[in-house]
Design an enzyme around this catalytic site. Sequence first.
Site, PDB file in Angstrom:
ATOM      1  CD  GLN A  90      -3.065  -0.484  -0.118  1.00  0.00           C
ATOM      2  OE1 GLN A  90      -3.111   0.688  -0.480  1.00  0.00           O
ATOM      3  NE2 GLN A  90      -3.786  -1.429  -0.680  1.00  0.00           N
ATOM      4  CB  SER A  91       4.056   2.022  -1.651  1.00  0.00           C
ATOM      5  OG  SER A  91       4.809   3.174  -1.961  1.00  0.00           O
ATOM      6  CG  ASN A  92       0.495   6.525   0.857  1.00  0.00           C
ATOM      7  OD1 ASN A  92      -0.648   6.293   0.521  1.00  0.00           O
ATOM      8  ND2 ASN A  92       0.943   6.326   2.095  1.00  0.00           N
ATOM      9  CB  ALA A 120       4.205   2.612  -5.283  1.00  0.00           C
TER      10      ALA A 120
END
Length: 343
Positions: free
Chosen positions: A79-81, A83
């Site tokens: 859930q990388s912001n 990325a």
Amino acid sequence: MNLARFPRIRLGHMPTPLEPMENLSRALAGPDGGPNLWVKRDDCTGLSTGGNKTRKLEFLMADARNQGADLVITQGATQSNHARQTAAAAAKLGLDCHLLLEDRTGYTDAAYTQSANVMMDKLHGAKVSRRPGGADMQAEMEALADKYRAEGRRPYVIPGGGSTAIGALGYVNAAQELVTQASDMGLRIDHVVHATGSAGTQAGLVAGLVGLNSGIPVLGIGVRAPREKQEASVLALAQRTADHLGLPPGTIRAEHVRANCDYVGQGYGIPTQGMADAVKLVAEKEGILLDPVYSGKGMAGLIDLVRRGHFKPGENVVFIHTGGAVGLFGYPQAFDLPADAAA
Ligand SMILES: Cc1ncc(COP(=O)(O)O)c(C=O)c1O
């Protein structure tokens, strides 16, 4: 500090607002009052629902373009912001984007693995590949870049969180913005508090605020590493950023870097009760959405420190809201919300 010397592509809506959180300040005040809490709305930077990475990407994407890149590779947790915002920046600039997502939590539910940030990564047209928890993600990115180079492509690799001396310039810019806003408003800022992870946000803020001789201390609330490790990585990057800016050697010292890593809980990306309570309280009192992985834990730390009397009554404390609320949809189980009311 003249940031105009550095290549930059405008991607965000800036300056972001600096607003009082009067209801939250009142709710947390003790019998002798409490600090005045403010929020700098870096969740409103605009790019793909906003967040702190937009500022870093303005400088990183300019570097990518100057190097003739046709493809951007980066990595982060599922859930990388970072990325998601990288995928959006690449889309806007007409570059391809390949994301490597590391399974740092072991969660297998569809909300976590496919919704929220992952859904947006794909909406922006990025390729998404997965890696197991504990993988050497920098090495994985280099191997992927080699594969693309062998096909004649020109990849630009962005380390996790965009936390390089180039990326951190985005938060030097935020430091300048904040100091200008505060002096325009006649506001004396006593503390800046925010969630710290891959270190670039805090490193840029420290380099900027110290470089401007602002006298404003920064406290990073950790979301992953223990305190000594977090402070060491922020210090090292703040010093590299100061070098890149051309500040005199020795400008950034260990005493400028403070992290509190007491609010991580069981680990990166694993919800805590303090985070859930903080997200709920700020949503109810201020109409502001935080995120479960970073700003929610950062706010949990700020709230606890206010309750413990860490800040003096009347002090002005600015929380940098680094974004990430999209991640709420990846964690529906973390919030104990009431059933629908009968009417
Ligand atoms: C919403 C949010 N807040 C804070 C951070 C931490 O910033 P940094 O990695 O620069 O320490 C991140 C990083 O991914 C983030 O996504």
